[in-house]
Structure formats: C-alpha cells, structure tokens
Write an enzyme that holds these catalytic residues in place. Structure first.
Site, PDB file in Angstrom:
ATOM      1  N   SER A  96       0.825  -1.236  -0.052  1.00  0.00           N
ATOM      2  CA  SER A  96       0.076   0.011   0.121  1.00  0.00           C
ATOM      3  C   SER A  96       0.625   1.355  -0.007  1.00  0.00           C
ATOM      4  O   SER A  96       1.781   1.364   0.916  1.00  0.00           O
ATOM      5  CB  SER A  96      -0.882  -0.051   1.252  1.00  0.00           C
ATOM      6  OG  SER A  96      -1.525   1.198   1.358  1.00  0.00           O
ATOM      7  N   ILE A 128       0.857   3.338   3.261  1.00  0.00           N
ATOM      8  CA  ILE A 128       1.629   2.719   4.495  1.00  0.00           C
ATOM      9  C   ILE A 128       3.096   3.240   4.228  1.00  0.00           C
ATOM     10  O   ILE A 128       3.822   2.691   3.187  1.00  0.00           O
ATOM     11  CB  ILE A 128       1.526   1.322   4.653  1.00  0.00           C
ATOM     12  CG1 ILE A 128      -0.202   1.038   4.728  1.00  0.00           C
ATOM     13  CG2 ILE A 128       2.284   1.042   5.881  1.00  0.00           C
ATOM     14  CD1 ILE A 128      -0.363  -0.440   4.968  1.00  0.00           C
ATOM     15  N   LYS A 167      31.043   1.156   1.038  1.00  0.00           N
ATOM     16  CA  LYS A 167      31.177   1.365   2.510  1.00  0.00           C
ATOM     17  C   LYS A 167      32.546   0.461   2.858  1.00  0.00           C
ATOM     18  O   LYS A 167      32.408  -0.607   2.140  1.00  0.00           O
ATOM     19  CB  LYS A 167      30.025   0.892   3.340  1.00  0.00           C
ATOM     20  CG  LYS A 167      30.138   0.614   4.704  1.00  0.00           C
ATOM     21  CD  LYS A 167      29.142  -0.014   5.447  1.00  0.00           C
ATOM     22  CE  LYS A 167      29.163  -0.435   7.041  1.00  0.00           C
ATOM     23  NZ  LYS A 167      28.174  -0.864   7.385  1.00  0.00           N
ATOM     24  N   LEU A 220      11.455  -6.621   9.738  1.00  0.00           N
ATOM     25  CA  LEU A 220      11.077  -6.275  11.144  1.00  0.00           C
ATOM     26  C   LEU A 220      10.134  -7.123  11.669  1.00  0.00           C
ATOM     27  O   LEU A 220       9.800  -7.010  12.616  1.00  0.00           O
ATOM     28  CB  LEU A 220      10.549  -4.827  10.995  1.00  0.00           C
ATOM     29  CG  LEU A 220      11.657  -3.840  10.495  1.00  0.00           C
ATOM     30  CD1 LEU A 220      10.977  -2.257  10.333  1.00  0.00           C
ATOM     31  CD2 LEU A 220      12.701  -3.843  11.440  1.00  0.00           C
TER      32      LEU A 220
END
Length: 498
Positions: A39, A42, A78, A330
């Site tokens: 979505s 979100i 990096k 997550l």
C-alpha cells in the site's frame, strides 16, 4: 493421482524486505507465481541505508549491474564502520571489512601484534588493515589481491526507498505481480494455515506460501498466527530512534560512522545526494525533544526534513516460520542498525527460504531447522552488538554504566573470557561475524588479552619488527595509491551496463 505442487508465493508488504524477496523469487524460482501486496498509503521505516559485503552476493545472484545499481540508489562505497566515543569520549576506532595483517604458520597475526605492542614496536592494530587505511584516506578502487596485497571487501550505502523502487522494477520485469491495497484481514483454512489475504475493496488473494514483510505490524506471523515476540530490552535498552537527512558535499567518506552519545548513538551514512543521520537512544535516559536537539546540532549540513521518529523493542519472534508463513525483516525481529545487519538479515532469510522451499507438502522437520538456524543467527548478532555497549569506559553516564555492568548471555561471556585470557576466539554455528570483526571490536573497545600464543615468542625481536612493519607498510602504501572515492563515483556515469 498426483498432488498439485504449491506454486504461488504471496508477499505481504513492500519496502526493502518485500521487494528483496520478490526480486529473488521472481528471478530464481522460474515457473512460480510471485505476488506482492503493498500500500502506498503505508510508509516504510527506511533506516537501513548501510550494508555489509554480503549484499554484493545478493545483487550478483540476481545479475544486477553494479554501476546501474549505484546510480539508481544514489549509492556510495562502504569499507567499514568508525566507532567514535564508544570506549570513552574522544577515542575512536574503525571496524573495517576484511582481514588485518597476515598470520604466520598456524598463528594468527594478532598474536604477533600483541607481543609487538608489549615490546613497543607495533603500530596501532587497526592501521594494519587495508580497508581501514583506505577508508580514513577517503579512497576506493576495486583492488585485485596479489602477492602481499590482501583483498579489500566492500559494501554499500544507499537510499533504502530508491533500492526498493529499483527492486520493484526488477521484480515486475521478471514476472512478479504487485497488488496495491491495504490488508484488511487474514483468512485461515480449516487446518490453521493461511489461505488468503483480504484487501480493501473486497478483494481476496489466495496463495500456497506467504511471506510476512509487514514490518513491526507483523500482520501475518503475529496478528493472524499469534507467534510471540521475545523482548531483548534488558540487553539492548535503546528503544527509539530519530532519522533525518542533511545536505552533503565533497568527497563522501567511504565508511559509516557511529558516534556514541550520552543516551545512545548517532549514525552518519554518506550517499551521493545527501547524508543520512539518526540518533538511536533509550527513552528511559533521554526525552524525544532532547534527542532531536542533539541530533540536529550534530549534522554536517542543513537538514532536508524534520526528524522522523521510530519506536521499537529489540528482539525476535518465538518462531520465524509458522505453518505456511515465513516472516522476514522487521516482522521477524529487530536489531538496531549498529553493525548494519538489518538488510543482511533479510538477505539470509530469503536465502534460507530458497534452501528449505518444499517441493510438495511442508514438513515440521524443515520448519524446526529453519527456525533453529534463524534463532542462532539473531542470538549471535545480538551478542556482537552487546559487545560494543558492554565494553565501554564512559563512566558517570547512566545508560553506559548500566550496560557495562549488565549480565551477559553465556556465549558472549564465554567469548570475552576466552579472549581476555589467551587472545583466542572461537566462532560457532557459522555465525555471521568472523574472527576479524570480533578482534577489531574487542581491541577497539579496550579489551586487552593477558597473553598471546607462545609461538609468537619464537620470532627474534628484529624479525618481529620487520614482520609487523611489512604488514603496516602494505596497508598504508596500497591505500595511499588508490584514487579518491569521489573519482570512483564519478566514473559510474561513464560505465556501460551489460
């Protein structure tokens, strides 16, 4: 009668985690139906802008051209992470990727270095690393190891939102189908498995396998299946973060910086078009307003947005694969981005899914082994992060005093005790961080072994000085001959893509 094989994988949630999964599955699972629900309404967390070298393996497996990728995501190189103030204010060290020095015979380099330090003939340990020397010189080139010159592994800094968009284009070009919309509910079958996702607009999307990439909400693994969450706040007490981009200029440094603050730490991630910044802190020791003031006062340039708040509880799921659903990103757990492991944990979850993907019915033995391996991975990364906090000498600051005196998990306590006693390290269960990483952080944080390997005493003093000096010279001279990091970035515009 032949039972139809499961051929549809539905990924719930986009962002970096969801689109990494979609890209890998659409490329590496020909014949499978890969769908993703996302979505635009979100938002994503988007703090994972720094990576470790394994991300290159992921991109290579997908056949992604490095120059095209770095241009699309405003990426930089990096070479490691600088830790400023983690031992005590004003002291810093750099955890560079790759090896430090070269061993002799069966004895690792650091044993000779420890003897040399005790005899006053050794340069600082980290100065024997090519990655460290190049990082501090602001230089980079793709070095081919030859003779005494070691490899120079590297990773990337990039804009996580741009990376997700890049992977979305890649995934859709390889057949993945995106559905725009919010997940309203999760439909379960009579067996308890997930049968379908119900979206707004009375839409229903069924699948055989489900990947939960819905972030902290964990709509599938947590809400629908009820898998619990283990809170690790007692070991990693920071529970909030503020993130803000700022203007950048000049030659972007080819390393991440993590600066210790009174109640946590601040990250600095240089990109081509800006610098990403954030303050990870403990709300028990600092207010949100105080955190914002500290963060904004320590930027390299003008802020480009208001600080974005993030609340979290460090920890992991009780299980990562339950029934026909695997959680990634997550949704599976959260470990603060101190060593840039967030995106890597997504990458290893995807690799593990591909490894355990069943041809037919799912079996509990496979689920159990997947979960065991993932638990070990999370636990060992947690321990490595805890080492940075625990081994500090920032006396008189409540957060740092607390983490210095906290009880440690058994495996971390064992590693520290072993290193203190004899400068030895033992890596178990194929854990992510190998001996060079543990060595650099332990020595950088001021953990000094009481002894070194006795074979290091067999080398005459003059030979020892020459051996250490040669390792130091190779790192420093090779780094000094490299072009500026900016020159590499500027060359991306001229490179022709395959």
């Amino acid at each position: 009668m032949i039972t139809p094989l499961p051929r549809t994988i539905l990924i719930a949630g986009g962002g970096t985690a969801g689109w990494m999964a979609a890209a890998a599955f659409s490329k590496l699972l020909p014949g499978w139906n890969i769908q993703i629900v996302e979505s635009d309404a979100i938002g994503t967390v988007g703090v994972g802008e720094a990576t470790i070298p394994q991300i290159r393996l992921f991109n290579q497996a997908l056949g992604i051209d490095e120059a095209e990728f770095l241009r699309a995501v405003q990426g930089t190189i990096k070479l490691g992470i600088e830790f400023d103030g983690w031992t005590r204010p004003g002291e810093r060290y750099l955890h560079g990727f790759g090896s430090v020095g070269r061993g002799m015979g069966l004895v690792d380099f650091h044993h000779y270095w420890l003897r040399g330090q005790a005899e006053g003939i050794a340069a600082p340990y980290h100065d024997h690393s090519l990655n460290n020397a190049a990082a501090l010189a602001g230089s980079f080139a793709q070095v081919e190891p030859r003779g005494p010159i070691p490899p120079m592994p590297y990773a990337y800094h990039f804009d996580a939102a741009l990376y997700a968009a890049f992977l979305r284009r890649f995934s859709e070009a390889h057949g993945a189908v995106r559905h725009e919309g919010r997940i309203v509910s999760v439909e379960r079958s009579d067996t308890g498995d997930i049968a379908a996702l119900l979206l707004d607009g009375e839409r229903r999307i069924a699948a055989d396998w489900f990947v939960d990439a819905t972030g902290f909400a964990a709509l599938l693994i947590g809400d629908a299946l009820g898998v619990g969450y283990q809170d690790w706040t007692q070991w990693l007490p920071c529970d909030r973060a503020l993130a803000v981009p700022c203007e950048g200029a000049g030659n972007p440094l080819p390393y991440t910086r993590a600066t210790a603050r009174s109640a946590g730490w601040q990250w600095r991630i240089p990109l081509q078009h800006r610098i990403g910044n954030g303050y990870v802190y403990s709300s028990a020791h600092l207010s949100d307003d105080e955190a914002a003031v500290t963060l904004l006062a320590n930027l390299d340039g003008a802020p480009l947005a208001d600080p974005k708040p993030l609340r979290f509880a460090t920890g992991k799921r009780d299980a990562f694969w339950d029934r026909n659903c695997v959680a990634i990103g997550l949704a599976s757990g959260f470990l603060e981005p101190l060593e840039s492991t967030s995106i890597h944990l997504v990458q290893t979850a995807i690799a593990r899914i591909l490894q355990f993907l069943p041809r037919g019915a799912m079996h509990e033995a496979d689920r159990a082994e997947y979960n065991r391996l993932t638990h070990v991975e999370y636990d060992r990364v947690r321990d490595f992060l805890m080492l940075h906090y625990h081994a500090n000498q920032r006396v008189g600051e409540p957060l740092w005093d607390a983490v210095r005196s906290m009880a440690l998990p058994d495996e971390l306590a064992r590693k520290i005790a072993l290193f203190k006693s004899s400068a030895r390290l033992s890596r178990r269960d194929d854990e992510l961080f190998a001996e060079p990483g543990w060595l650099q952080v332990m020595l950088g944080q001021g953990i000094v072994p009481q002894a070194w390997h006795p074979s290091a005493d067999a080398l005459p003093r003059d030979d020892l000085a020459g051996f250490l000096g040669a390792a130091h010279s190779v790192a420093q001279r090779t780094a000094a001959a490299l072009p500026p990091h900016r020159a590499f970035l500027d060359s991306l515009a001229q490179r022709v893509f395959a």
